[in-house]
Design a protein around this motif. Structure first.
Motif, mmCIF file in Angstrom:
data_model
loop_
_atom_site.group_PDB
_atom_site.id
_atom_site.type_symbol
_atom_site.label_atom_id
_atom_site.label_comp_id
_atom_site.label_asym_id
_atom_site.label_seq_id
_atom_site.Cartn_x
_atom_site.Cartn_y
_atom_site.Cartn_z
ATOM 1 N N GLY A 1 -42.034 20.243 1.323
ATOM 2 C CA GLY A 1 -42.351 21.032 2.260
ATOM 3 C C GLY A 1 -41.589 22.519 1.987
ATOM 4 N N CYS B 1 -37.577 30.353 12.888
ATOM 5 C CA CYS B 1 -38.361 29.383 12.693
ATOM 6 C C CYS B 1 -38.453 28.025 13.099
ATOM 7 N N GLY B 2 -37.678 27.643 14.052
ATOM 8 C CA GLY B 2 -37.962 26.298 14.744
ATOM 9 C C GLY B 2 -37.138 26.390 15.872
ATOM 10 N N SER C 1 -41.715 24.021 14.503
ATOM 11 C CA SER C 1 -41.265 25.100 13.525
ATOM 12 C C SER C 1 -42.457 25.508 12.686
ATOM 13 N N GLY D 1 -36.553 28.195 0.689
ATOM 14 C CA GLY D 1 -36.846 29.116 1.030
ATOM 15 C C GLY D 1 -38.153 29.828 1.549
ATOM 16 N N SER D 2 -38.796 28.486 2.080
ATOM 17 C CA SER D 2 -40.221 28.699 2.686
ATOM 18 C C SER D 2 -40.452 29.614 3.848
ATOM 19 N N GLU E 1 -30.794 25.520 11.635
ATOM 20 C CA GLU E 1 -31.387 26.414 10.454
ATOM 21 C C GLU E 1 -31.315 27.993 10.705
HETATM 22 C C1 LIG Z 1 -36.385 24.888 11.363
HETATM 23 C C2 LIG Z 1 -36.240 25.011 10.065
HETATM 24 N N1 LIG Z 1 -35.924 25.973 9.454
HETATM 25 C C3 LIG Z 1 -35.528 26.145 8.057
HETATM 26 C C4 LIG Z 1 -35.678 25.213 7.206
HETATM 27 C C5 LIG Z 1 -35.265 25.438 5.978
HETATM 28 O O1 LIG Z 1 -36.441 25.246 4.750
HETATM 29 P P1 LIG Z 1 -36.878 26.687 4.330
HETATM 30 O O2 LIG Z 1 -36.132 27.292 3.682
HETATM 31 O O3 LIG Z 1 -38.247 26.193 3.181
HETATM 32 O O4 LIG Z 1 -37.755 27.291 5.329
HETATM 33 C C6 LIG Z 1 -35.914 23.902 7.586
HETATM 34 C C7 LIG Z 1 -36.121 22.790 6.768
HETATM 35 O O5 LIG Z 1 -36.372 21.755 7.099
HETATM 36 C C8 LIG Z 1 -36.056 23.786 9.178
HETATM 37 O O6 LIG Z 1 -36.444 22.560 9.543
#
Ligand SMILES: Cc1ncc(COP(=O)(O)O)c(C=O)c1O
Length: 454
Positions: A229, A414-415, A111, A267-268, A385
């Motif tokens: 995180g 993002c992952g 991720s 929110g990252s 997510e």
């Molecule tokens: C794959 C993935 N996407 C999104 C998030 C959400 O976090 P953030 O909003 O900080 O990106 C997480 C949090 O654990 C995550 O593991």
């Protein structure tokens, strides 16, 4: 016909600086407050939890912060990440829109989280810290920090939200493979955990509870620091490598974004993707609509209030002005464990209040349907997510199909979801329910907000 799918950058084009959006905003964000005095917190208040370098980044007014060479050397293991044009998904939808996704799932932990885990571990190690504590929701952050801790020779103790701990045993194994110690949260290890267990022995946990446990352990031992995180300014700062690379890659592709969407837990990944584009928008060089996508079961932007609240359940952190559902809020155990946080980044909350971004909430069944469609066209199985972001991309692309508009849509994938397959299996077996948040549950949680501040 142009058939290019991947837009890649050589290592020499990796950003050498993180971008801090604060000096470019029309108004500064409200400061965090000390819960005892109601006054803005200073570096001394934060020193038991974070190393000095990260505290300085948290409050920095510098537009750019140089990325240390030792961090760049670790980033090189997976950065720059590719930008993909989702041509197969576009064809499947029959849309004239151009859909792009910045794929962060190729990092060691799978991720975007290592983008901040690596510098956080680096700065702690550089200041002589030997042990870190943290919480993890989905297990993505815990495995990212476990990887980064192993790189810089730190011990790591992780409190993993019980719901995810039980749903995602492989994430726990991955953290242990990197050498971390993992507790299911709430745990009997801390006073905060014991208090919750006494009241709710079968608690499924929440990020807010797990944060209380990790903060409590770090605050009570001078050799231990805490690492978060998401949510905080320095975390979003480190993630801006995503957006900086994407800007260059879209230039290669000859496109400018009309709509940028991203999923938001704290929110990252969203901040990291959109801040460099927001800089361009504020400077009048482009004009994308920027949209956060959150789960309907934990809708801090769309149904929360903008108020000072604690970042954790036990009330151990400074008060932050943010969109919040109340620090006592325990979201239903949806599969997107990383989106189950009662609050939202104070910086993004401020930017939302300034009217610079918008937000929508999505039920998880729509998101899993979007995730399956994506997997079957693009081949990558998304983590639960980012299926929220994909659902919003599909919605926008189908609108374009109706109107005939050739909009350029950008998101962060993002992952990957290769350790989330039981969630997909559950969805396909009809076992994924839409857990909407009732008005009663929400007003109950909001009643617990700390009063008389800000
Ligand atoms: C794959 C993935 N996407 C999104 C998030 C959400 O976090 P953030 O909003 O900080 O990106 C997480 C949090 O654990 C995550 O593991």
């Amino acid at each position: 016909m142009d058939r290019q799918v991947k837009y890649t950058l050589p290592e020499s084009e990796m950003p050498a600086q993180w971008y801090n959006i604060v000096p470019d905003l029309p108004a500064p964000p409200p400061p965090p407050l000390h819960p005892g005095t109601g006054q803005p917190v200073g570096p001394d208040d934060l020193a038991p939890l974070f190393p000095a370098a990260l505290i300085a980044q948290e409050v920095s007014a510098e537009r750019h912060i140089a990325i240390p060479d030792d961090v760049l050397d670790v980033y090189r293991l997976w950065r720059p990440t590719p930008l993909f044009r989702a041509r197969r998904l576009e064809r499947d939808l029959g849309t004239p829109a151009h859909i792009y996704y910045k794929y962060e799932g190729g990092s060691p932990a799978g991720s975007h989280k290592p983008n901040t885990a690596v510098p956080q571990a680096y700065y702690n190690a550089a200041e002589g810290i030997r042990r870190l504590t943290t919480e993890t929701g989905a297990g993505q952050w815990g495995s990212a920090l476990a990887f980064a801790s192993s790189v810089f020779g730190l011990d790591l103790e992780v409190w993993m939200v019980r719901a995810s701990h039980d749903q995602k045993p492989y994430r726990k194994m991955l953290m242990e493979t990197y050498g971390a110690t993992v507790h299911a949260s709430p745990s009997p290890e801390t006073a905060a955990g014991r208090a919750i267990l006494a009241e709710t022995p079968d608690s499924t946990g929440s990020l807010g509870i797990a944060i209380s446990e990790a903060v409590e352990r770090a605050a009570s031992d001078p050799d231990v620091r805490y690492s978060l995180g998401s949510v905080l300014n320095h975390v979003l700062l480190h993630q801006t490598v995503i957006g900086e690379e994407a800007i260059k890659q879209l230039v290669q592709a000859g496109d400018t974004p009309d709509v940028i969407v991203g999923c938001t837990g704290g929110g990252s990944n969203f901040g990291g993707l959109v801040f460099p584009f927001l800089r361009e928008k504020l400077a009048g060089r482009m004009n994308p609509v920027i949209r956060a996508v959150e789960p309907a079961a934990c809708p801090s932007f769309t149904r929360g209030v903008y108020a000072y609240d604690f970042g954790d359940t036990a009330g151990l952190t400074p008060l932050m002005k943010m969109h919040t559902l109340g620090h006592g809020f325990v979201p239903d155990p949806i599969h997107a464990g990383g989106l189950r946080y009662h609050g939202m980044s104070p910086l993004l909350s401020h930017i939302y209040e300034l009217g610079l971004i918008e937000a929508v909430a999505k039920p998880q069944s729509e998101c899993f349907a979007a995730g399956l469609r994506f997997a079957r066209t693009e081949g990558i199985v998304p983590a639960p997510e980012p299926t929220h972001a994909i659902a919003a991309c599909i919605e926008e692309a189908l609108r374009c199909k109706e109107t005939g508009e050739e909009k350029v849509i950008l998101t962060a994938l993002c992952g990957h979801g290769l350790l989330d397959l039981p969630a997909y299996a559950g969805y396909q077996a009809g076992r994924v329910a839409d857990l909407d948040l009732s008005d009663e549950a929400l007003s109950g949680a909001l009643a617990g907000l700390p009063g008389n501040v800000g």
